[in-house]
Scaffold this motif. Structure first.
Motif, PDB file in Angstrom:
ATOM      1  N   ILE A 140       1.626  10.017  -4.557  1.00  0.00           N
ATOM      2  CA  ILE A 140       1.987  11.277  -3.902  1.00  0.00           C
ATOM      3  C   ILE A 140       3.118  11.964  -4.660  1.00  0.00           C
ATOM      4  CG2 ILE A 140       3.734  10.541  -2.196  1.00  0.00           C
ATOM      5  CD1 ILE A 140       0.667  12.467  -1.124  1.00  0.00           C
ATOM      6  N   PHE A 183       0.971   4.289  -2.593  1.00  0.00           N
ATOM      7  CA  PHE A 183       0.819   5.649  -2.066  1.00  0.00           C
ATOM      8  C   PHE A 183       1.958   6.539  -2.552  1.00  0.00           C
ATOM      9  CE2 PHE A 183       0.527   9.173   0.700  1.00  0.00           C
ATOM     10  CZ  PHE A 183       1.701   9.305   1.434  1.00  0.00           C
ATOM     11  N   ARG A 184       3.195   6.014  -2.485  1.00  0.00           N
ATOM     12  CA  ARG A 184       4.347   6.828  -2.882  1.00  0.00           C
ATOM     13  C   ARG A 184       4.319   7.175  -4.357  1.00  0.00           C
ATOM     14  NH1 ARG A 184       9.238   4.123   0.697  1.00  0.00           N
ATOM     15  NH2 ARG A 184       8.568   5.050   2.677  1.00  0.00           N
ATOM     16  N   LEU A 235       0.844  -1.200   0.000  1.00  0.00           N
ATOM     17  CA  LEU A 235       0.000   0.000   0.000  1.00  0.00           C
ATOM     18  C   LEU A 235       0.875   1.244   0.000  1.00  0.00           C
ATOM     19  CD1 LEU A 235      -2.756  -1.210   2.365  1.00  0.00           C
ATOM     20  CD2 LEU A 235      -3.207  -0.050   0.226  1.00  0.00           C
ATOM     21  N   ASN A 236       1.946   1.183   0.778  1.00  0.00           N
ATOM     22  CA  ASN A 236       2.861   2.319   0.853  1.00  0.00           C
ATOM     23  C   ASN A 236       3.485   2.616  -0.503  1.00  0.00           C
ATOM     24  OD1 ASN A 236       3.301   3.991   3.008  1.00  0.00           O
ATOM     25  ND2 ASN A 236       5.378   3.248   3.368  1.00  0.00           N
TER      26      ASN A 236
END
Lengths: 260, 279
Positions: free
Chosen positions: B152, B148-149, B144-145
């Motif tokens: 973003i 997300f990265r 998920l990170n």
């Protein structure tokens, strides 16, 4: 100075007010001493969710601040407070270092879900478990809803996204108990410093606190109308009018001294 | 007077079945429950699909299944005993691939391993969007990170979500669906995802186009009140909910979606439809 209500308690923000990183704010130790003389109850508030109260205490004592562990109130304290009030048995999705602040709380057969910053717990199995508990009626308690935070290796998801996902899946609303990024007040009751001086008006009004502040005050046995919060101007929502603005913390406290 | 009452009855369930020309079925929760191995066929569903195929009604399957390629999960359903073929099934991944190709986007995938093959022809280098599907255990914090990265870090982040379901039922209990994780990334990145799959209007429309039918001639049968029934109704179709799969009693008191009919299972729905049509 007409229409004054007795000031019984002061909530003091830690970071930015008493200290900045590992340096004490100039004059802060003396100001705190003044407050003590004024026999006003004090609580030090902070939104940390990773450090236990003991860690914070050690750090502040190293900076020569005179305070006790029980005067520190963190977002974790607010969560604990709610759990005790409602007699919930929590599934604690919090960092190991934060568990210390929940010792004594019964966690067997959990019937509430508490979400803090806990990447290790944000896996599919654990979130499913939390989800099923919430569907069965367990309240969802969020320490805070930060979107992300900075790690050494870059940005990382905070608890906010996972709380939001659970709220959507279970069609519920989380109770957010931690110190908000911006503390919301109606009317004025703020003593802020850090911005330019403006003439002091001197009437304390009623104010509406968030859950966090009300909990902190209830531990001191006083109501929002008998307290003020002291913090950096940036922490207050701009929609309310700030009546007191002081150049520095020391001036602020000595001014309060005069009116008490 | 009498004919007026008769006409009104025909717009309700099961009366309107007389004027139907096609039926669209959801898969998971209607035909079968997923779980260990191939999962389990819901009692009566195999027979129900056979009966529909033998009738004069057109039949398609519309699913938000994203844990496996279309070929793989159709093969699984055939193993369970269902008469079903790939060309009759409409899952989100092929639709998503068409969209990214059309818009010149290169996706970072947060999907189940079993779906990756579906994206073999898609350029995934230097991603400028994220596609999220039902990744199940692959919804790790780390994965998920990573997604997300990617988002973003983009000036114009685009997030495609293959469906927006809140949860689904497996043999060992209810599990979080892609929608929960879509909301998580929306919140983290302060953006709105584009949903491909049910209940998207374009998605239902593509199935209707394939059938050559109008919405009012078609009935959707599903277990997800909002995404199956509500989505179909929004499109102009009728929607009937089954009490299998992810159905919960509270669905029958839902604040915004009221199913045109609620039945115990697919078998009952099909029997009622065919009876109305004189079979």
């Amino acid at each position: 100075m007409a229409g004054r209500r007795a000031l019984k308690a002061v909530l003091i923000d830690l970071s930015g007010t008493l200290h900045v990183e590992d340096t004490a704010v100039p004059g802060a130790q003396d100001a705190l001493h003044c407050l003590r003389q004024a026999s006003v109850s004090v609580k030090f508030v902070t939104n940390t969710t990773k450090e236990s109260k003991r860690n914070l205490l050690e750090r502040l004592q190293r900076l020569n601040f005179d305070l006790q562990e029980k005067e520190i109130f963190t977002s974790l304290s607010a969560a604990r407070s709610l759990l005790e009030q409602k007699q919930h048995r929590p599934l604690l999705l919090v960092e190991d270092s934060a568990l210390e602040d929940f010792t004594g709380i019964d966690t067997s057969h959990p019937n509430a879900v508490v979400v803090g910053l806990a990447p290790d717990h944000f896996n599919y199995q654990t979130l499913n478990r939390a989800f099923r508990m919430i569907l069965d009626g367990a309240p969802l308690i969020a320490i805070h809803k930060a979107r992300y935070y900075k790690r050494k290796d870059g940005l990382a998801l905070g608890p906010g996204p996972f709380v939001t996902g659970l709220e959507y899946a279970a069609e519920c609303k989380a109770t957010v108990v931690g110190k908000p990024e911006k503390t919301f007040f109606t009317q004025v009751n703020i003593l802020a410093f850090g911005a330019n001086n403006s003439p002091a008006s001197e009437t304390f009004s009623n104010f509406l606190f968030d859950f966090f502040s009300i909990q902190a005050l209830s531990e001191l046995g006083c109501s929002p109308s008998e307290a003020v919060m002291i913090g950096d101007v940036s922490m207050f929502k701009v929609s309310i009018s700030v009546q007191f603005v002081f150049a520095d913390y020391f001036q602020l406290v000595t001014s309060m001294q005069i009116s008490i | 007077m009498r004919s007026k009452r008769f006409a009104m009855a025909a717009t309700g369930w099961p009366g309107f079945a007389k004027s139907l020309k096609g039926v669209i079925l959801d898969l998971c929760g209607v035909l079968y429950d997923s779980g260990e191995g191939d999962g389990v066929a819901i009692p009566g569903s195999i027979e129900a699909v056979k009966k529909l195929k033998a009738s004069d009604l057109q039949l398609r399957f519309c699913t938000n299944e994203t844990q496996a390629t279309r070929e793989k999960f159709v093969a699984k359903l055939q193993r369970l005993g269902f008469d079903i073929s790939v060309s009759e099934v409409f899952p989100p991944a092929p639709a998503a691939i068409a969209v990214v190709k059309q818009r010149g986007l290169r996706p970072h995938l947060l999907v189940h391993d079993g779906l990756l093959q579906e994206f073999d022809g898609v350029d995934q280098t230097n991603p400028n969007c994220v596609i999220i599907g039902d990744a199940a255990e692959h919804f790790s914090y780390q994965n998920l990170n990573e997604a997300f990265r990617v988002l973003i870090g983009l000036e114009n982040p685009v997030l495609f979500s293959l469906g927006q379901g809140r949860y689904y039922k497996e043999t060992d209990g209810l599990k979080l669906d892609v929608g929960a994780y879509m909301k998580a990334l929306e919140y983290a990145c302060d953006l709105k995802a584009e949903v491909i799959g049910k209940p998207s209007l374009t998605f239902f429309q593509s199935v209707l186009n394939d059938m050559g039918l109008k919405p009012h001639e078609t009935l959707m049968i599903g277990d997800d009140l909002v995404n199956d029934v509500g989505g179909a109704q929004y499109c102009g179709m009728k929607g009937v909910q089954v009490r299998t799969g992810k159905y919960r009693p509270s669905d029958e008191k839902h604040p915004t979606v009221t199913a045109d009919g609620t039945v115990d299972n697919l078998a009952q729905a099909v029997d009622m439809i065919l009876k109305q049509r004189g079979f």
